[in-house]
Design an enzyme around this catalytic site. Structure first.
Site, mmCIF file in Angstrom:
data_model
loop_
_atom_site.group_PDB
_atom_site.id
_atom_site.type_symbol
_atom_site.label_atom_id
_atom_site.label_comp_id
_atom_site.label_asym_id
_atom_site.label_seq_id
_atom_site.Cartn_x
_atom_site.Cartn_y
_atom_site.Cartn_z
ATOM 1 N N TRP B 103 0.662 -0.825 0.537
ATOM 2 C CA TRP B 103 -0.238 0.122 0.089
ATOM 3 C C TRP B 103 1.128 1.389 -0.198
ATOM 4 C CZ3 TRP B 103 -4.294 -1.447 -1.955
ATOM 5 C CH2 TRP B 103 -4.284 -2.941 -1.526
ATOM 6 N N ASP B 172 -1.643 6.488 6.450
ATOM 7 C CA ASP B 172 -2.789 5.482 5.920
ATOM 8 C C ASP B 172 -3.051 4.708 6.965
ATOM 9 O OD1 ASP B 172 -4.397 3.658 4.997
ATOM 10 O OD2 ASP B 172 -3.350 3.047 3.496
ATOM 11 N N LYS B 196 -12.289 -2.627 6.972
ATOM 12 C CA LYS B 196 -11.771 -2.769 8.139
ATOM 13 C C LYS B 196 -12.121 -3.006 9.213
ATOM 14 C CE LYS B 196 -8.167 -3.411 4.210
ATOM 15 N NZ LYS B 196 -8.146 -4.432 4.014
#
Lengths: 360, 360
Positions: B103, B172, B196
């Site tokens: 990511w 993030d 999530k």
């Protein structure tokens, strides 16, 4: 308050009751798999089947040609206002726009960030009370595409005939997609936020001719390239799973009704009932010119703003909700998308007649 | 198959059962108003109250300082990879990134479209099996911000101490937001996809220091400016209503449990049970270095890929679902976010011991 109100909201809007009932079951336990729908991995075979079915129903109902991709994206139609020129308009190129209301105006503003914009027509001076016919404007011969909004939610106008042009057509169909059949000839790209005629907020359906995918400059960020999503079947990143699922349910409901021809007939009938009530008295005045009247959003005024406020309040008390017009035009707006029941329109008309009799 | 499986998916992920049960009711008839939740206009007072409550719970649970805005956006974390540099990095400026997995790698790629990128650290050579300590790297003194990913879902690593730097931190937090308390000092922007630890797919929470909102160049499209959304309380256009609503329910559940300190303790305990099982035998090998181990995603391997496949298959048959590791590292990944029940971890550990005994 009745068990279920008639929801005339312009979007998010009313949905079929059977869709809501099915979603309520699946949210807790999807297909009896022991897992809720919104807990499913987007890469699970169960959820891939949900997406595949939604896509194939879009294709089937709209008769989407094979050389078009169907994408499920995020960010609403407002994100498409930028993505369209980011993908299709280079700095030295020109695009032509028909300005028929707030949403085309916003799209024009974004397009100007990327290239030249010709506003080929604007109905702004008449408070966007009509859409143009093809003879009413000249499209720049150099234009890469001709952009228009098929239905103008705020003003209650709709293109009953799409622009006749040899240019690639790009259309924001957010508020009337799936309300009638479309001939895809000349269309390059159609997009629509789901929350009016297809499902809940949170998903935008984009239908794009596949030869356009490669036009995008390399400098455009990955997520803003249509090609990124087309190459991965809308699964480049986690898609808006719940919204895609509900869209699938709505499309199944629509197919069960008989598809777009049946739906279009029902929509014509519903709107006719309402416009007839408007035209049958001087008490109500439709905002849109007759030939541009929308079958999705019916806008009208009463003799005074005070009467309009009273009308909206009394209607809400009867379970006729969401009738307040947009601040740009005031008055009343009845949004009667695909899923809005005919009985609700009939009830509104009864109320309109009674209200005019008492206050006329 | 049991009534409800244990869902170890990395996201979309398991949610509290009481949240799903409430959503099932509200989808059909929200607060007994005679209208479904996803049919509510986003500008109705009912839905505005939903959004306001979700925002105030984010603020309360995370102790967000008053000079930060909380935004509910669309497009996933992947869209943030571009929006961060679009808003905070000019063409001639530099940003510093810590590369700790897939990511961050993707975020680096997008940032390079907008300015200079210094990759101050990368753990790529060791298959991203750790995150760096602050002494392990030098941040470019000219950097506008230092970007990192607090928890690396795929590799199962996590920053237990945030980078110590005088630079503005951009993080993030998609896979561990709300799993522990955060000290906002030095943070400029935090974002997290909801699917999530917070809710369903389709919403990204962005927490941004308000003095950063004006940095954005005028050439950035309206929808990609944080300021657009901050100025309108996330209601510039139709927001992802359903996802915001579910986030609100999850936050209420979390508050009811006792908030982030209680949650962090529960997360430490759950993860400890699992790591202890891994460390108690040579049969299982954790992927992450011990000091970088994630409390959210526990990654491990078995002696052979064949045994891993058998483990995942037998686990699924017992209702231990979604254990397959990401293709980049293979093996097993147990994602045990906030809402994942301790009993599921205990059941997995019983299965692990039994499986090792039979196949060891």
């Amino acid at each position: 308050m009745p068990d279920r109100i008639y929801n005339f909201s312009p979007g998010p809007a009313t949905l079929p009751q059977e869709v809501l009932a099915q979603a309520a079951l699946d949210i807790v336990n999807f297909n009896n798999k022991g897992i809720g729908l919104i807990e499913l991995s987007h890469r699970s075979k169960e959820f891939m089947a949900v997406t595949d079915e939604a896509e194939s129903l879009v294709r089937e109902l709209l008769s989407v040609p094979d050389n078009f991709k169907v994408l499920f994206l995020q960010g609403g139609a407002s994100t498409q206002f930028a993505m369209v020129p980011m993908n299709l308009l280079a700095r030295d190129q020109t695009a032509s726009y028909l300005n028929t209301g707030t949403w085309s105006n916003k799209a024009i503003k974004e397009a100007k960030l990327f290239g030249n914009v010709q506003v080929a027509y604007s109905s702004e001076k008449s408070v966007f009370n009509h859409v143009p016919s093809s003879g009413d404007y000249q499209v720049d011969p150099a234009a890469e595409y001709l952009y228009f909004v098929s239905n103008n939610t705020i003003y209650g106008t709709q293109f009953h005939d799409f622009p006749k042009s040899d240019k690639l057509l790009v259309c924001d169909m957010s508020s009337d997609i799936l309300s009638r059949k479309i001939d895809f000839t000349n269309f390059g790209l159609i997009f629509a936020g789901a929350q009016k005629n297809m499902g809940p907020a949170g998903c935008t359906v984009v239908i794009i001719r596949d030869d356009l995918l490669d036009r995008v400059p390399a400098t455009v960020p990955t997520m803003f390239k249509y090609k990124t999503h087309a190459d991965k079947g809308s699964m480049f990143n986690t898609p808006p799973c719940f919204a895609i699922y509900v869209i699938g349910l709505v499309l199944k409901w629509l197919k069960g009704l008989g598809g777009l021809e049946v739906m279009a007939k029902m929509n014509r009938e519903k709107a006719a009932i309402l416009y007839e009530a408007i035209d049958s008295t001087d008490f109500y005045r439709g905002h849109a010119e007759v030939s541009s009247r929308s079958l999705m959003n019916v806008t009208f005024n009463l003799p005074t703003p005070e009467l309009e406020a009273q009308f909206i309040k009394e209607g809400a008390a009867l379970g006729l909700d969401g009738l307040k017009g947009h601040r740009s035009v005031g008055g009343v707006r009845a949004s009667i998308y695909n899923a809005f029941p005919r009985e609700g329109v009939e009830k509104l008309v009864v109320f309109m007649k009674e209200f005019a009799r008492k206050n006329g």
